[in-house]
Design an enzyme around this catalytic site. Structure first.
Site, PDB file in Angstrom:
ATOM      1  N   LYS A   1       0.833  -1.196   0.000  1.00  0.00           N
ATOM      2  CA  LYS A   1       0.000   0.000   0.000  1.00  0.00           C
ATOM      3  C   LYS A   1       0.877   1.259   0.000  1.00  0.00           C
ATOM      4  O   LYS A   1       1.909   1.307   0.660  1.00  0.00           O
ATOM      5  CB  LYS A   1      -0.931  -0.007   1.214  1.00  0.00           C
ATOM      6  CG  LYS A   1      -1.896  -1.189   1.212  1.00  0.00           C
ATOM      7  CD  LYS A   1      -2.630  -1.328   2.531  1.00  0.00           C
ATOM      8  CE  LYS A   1      -1.685  -1.745   3.644  1.00  0.00           C
ATOM      9  NZ  LYS A   1      -2.414  -2.071   4.901  1.00  0.00           N
TER      10      LYS A   1
ATOM     11  N   THR B   1      -7.332   9.022   9.610  1.00  0.00           N
ATOM     12  CA  THR B   1      -6.905   7.858   8.835  1.00  0.00           C
ATOM     13  C   THR B   1      -6.746   6.597   9.686  1.00  0.00           C
ATOM     14  O   THR B   1      -6.217   5.589   9.211  1.00  0.00           O
ATOM     15  CB  THR B   1      -5.553   8.150   8.154  1.00  0.00           C
ATOM     16  OG1 THR B   1      -4.581   8.468   9.168  1.00  0.00           O
ATOM     17  CG2 THR B   1      -5.673   9.320   7.179  1.00  0.00           C
TER      18      THR B   1
ATOM     19  N   GLY C   1      -7.118   3.181  11.162  1.00  0.00           N
ATOM     20  CA  GLY C   1      -7.788   1.951  10.753  1.00  0.00           C
ATOM     21  C   GLY C   1      -7.840   1.711   9.259  1.00  0.00           C
ATOM     22  O   GLY C   1      -8.503   0.766   8.811  1.00  0.00           O
ATOM     23  N   THR C   2      -7.139   2.515   8.471  1.00  0.00           N
ATOM     24  CA  THR C   2      -7.205   2.335   7.014  1.00  0.00           C
ATOM     25  C   THR C   2      -6.674   0.972   6.594  1.00  0.00           C
ATOM     26  O   THR C   2      -7.261   0.299   5.736  1.00  0.00           O
ATOM     27  CB  THR C   2      -6.419   3.441   6.282  1.00  0.00           C
ATOM     28  OG1 THR C   2      -5.113   3.550   6.863  1.00  0.00           O
ATOM     29  CG2 THR C   2      -7.127   4.775   6.385  1.00  0.00           C
ATOM     30  N   GLY C   3      -5.551   0.546   7.184  1.00  0.00           N
ATOM     31  CA  GLY C   3      -4.979  -0.746   6.804  1.00  0.00           C
ATOM     32  C   GLY C   3      -5.871  -1.908   7.169  1.00  0.00           C
ATOM     33  O   GLY C   3      -6.075  -2.837   6.371  1.00  0.00           O
ATOM     34  N   CYS C   4      -6.413  -1.878   8.376  1.00  0.00           N
ATOM     35  CA  CYS C   4      -7.335  -2.932   8.815  1.00  0.00           C
ATOM     36  C   CYS C   4      -8.552  -2.989   7.910  1.00  0.00           C
ATOM     37  O   CYS C   4      -8.997  -4.075   7.488  1.00  0.00           O
ATOM     38  CB  CYS C   4      -7.782  -2.682  10.257  1.00  0.00           C
ATOM     39  SG  CYS C   4      -6.452  -2.625  11.468  1.00  0.00           S
TER      40      CYS C   4
END
Length: 270
Positions: free
Chosen positions: A175, A208, A210-213
């Site tokens: 990402k 932002t 929690g974007t990865g989760c």
């Protein structure tokens, strides 16, 4: 009516923006029944993490056994696993239950800098968990830790993707949200042979958390419904884009993304 099911094995976020809470919200928004095995409990809000408490490995195993014996998931997503023992237990259950559509989000560091994966667990993740992953979804800092190389350019990302692919996952998504000085965000998808660069508009916001989760959970939800990895990545990117653009604006620090924004957009279009 077919009910698709997805299991998240991850940490709990008391602030609700990341971890198990974000995963379940994302599953629900994408029409998938969500289940969970909690691997750790964090004490946190938008200002940061003030405590991390591992769940006993036997309890994590018990949760996975309960799901695997009765509510077989169509996809599995792993997040914060915290230590080597839990990682090895998760890998064992993936094999034992024959779970195939596995998305590994190698959660290591919180937005505020708190360590969410013990250092000795990194090698366990590479050696025991990645060989069973369909997809691994690191951000740039996580890819640096996993591969041991600094990532500054797109060529660096490609080299990191190759090294991660060598660990066993069929697909790697690095990402690009942490890349600096770029007006657009570029995610890199690698299938072991071909590279695909996926470009999107950067959203300038502090909300932002929690974007990865959420991204990896959206992928798992789509895989549970039978989507290809490429299509699942596309939906996950659209889900995150909406979640960032239509910010909730809550919290004094890194606020959570808006998990219902994508569904509302799709409802308007239909």
């Amino acid at each position: 009516m077919t009910i698709y099911k997805a299991l998240t094995i991850a940490g709990s976020d008391s602030g609700g923006g990341a971890g198990i809470q974000a995963d379940i919200k994302t599953f629900q928004e994408l029409g998938v029944f969500g289940m969970s095995a909690i691997a750790a409990i964090t004490v946190q809000n938008t200002l940061g993490v003030s405590g991390v408490h591992s769940i006993p490995t036997e309890t994590v195993i018990g949760q996975m056994d309960a799901i695997g014996s009765d509510l077989a998931p169509d996809a599995v997503k792993t997040g914060m696993l915290f230590n080597k023992e839990i990682i090895m237990a998760v890998a064992d259950r993936i094999v034992r239950f024959g779970w195939k559509a596995v998305v590994v989000d190698p959660v290591m560091i919180a937005k505020g800098g708190s360590e969410l994966l013990q250092k000795e667990a990194v090698e366990a993740l590479k050696e025991h968990l990645l060989p069973h992953a369909l997809v691994v979804t690191p951000n740039i800092p996580e890819a640096e830790v996993l591969t041991g190389i600094p990532i500054r350019t797109m060529e660096d990302r490609r080299e990191a993707a190759k090294r991660l692919s060598d660990c066993g996952p069929a697909y790697v998504v690095i990402k690009g949200g942490h890349s600096e000085g770029e007006e657009h965000v570029t995610d890199l998808l690698y299938d072991g042979v071909h590279f695909t660069e996926l470009h999107g508009k950067r959203v300038h916001t502090r909300h932002t958390h929690g974007t990865g989760c959420t991204f990896s959970a959206a992928m798992a939800a789509e895989l549970a419904k039978g989507s290809s990895v490429t299509d699942a990545v596309g939906t996950a990117r659209a889900f995150i884009q909406a979640a960032l653009e239509e910010t909730l604006g809550i919290g004094q620090g890194h606020g959570p993304t808006n998990h219902w924004a994508y569904g509302r957009r799709m409802a308007v279009r239909s």
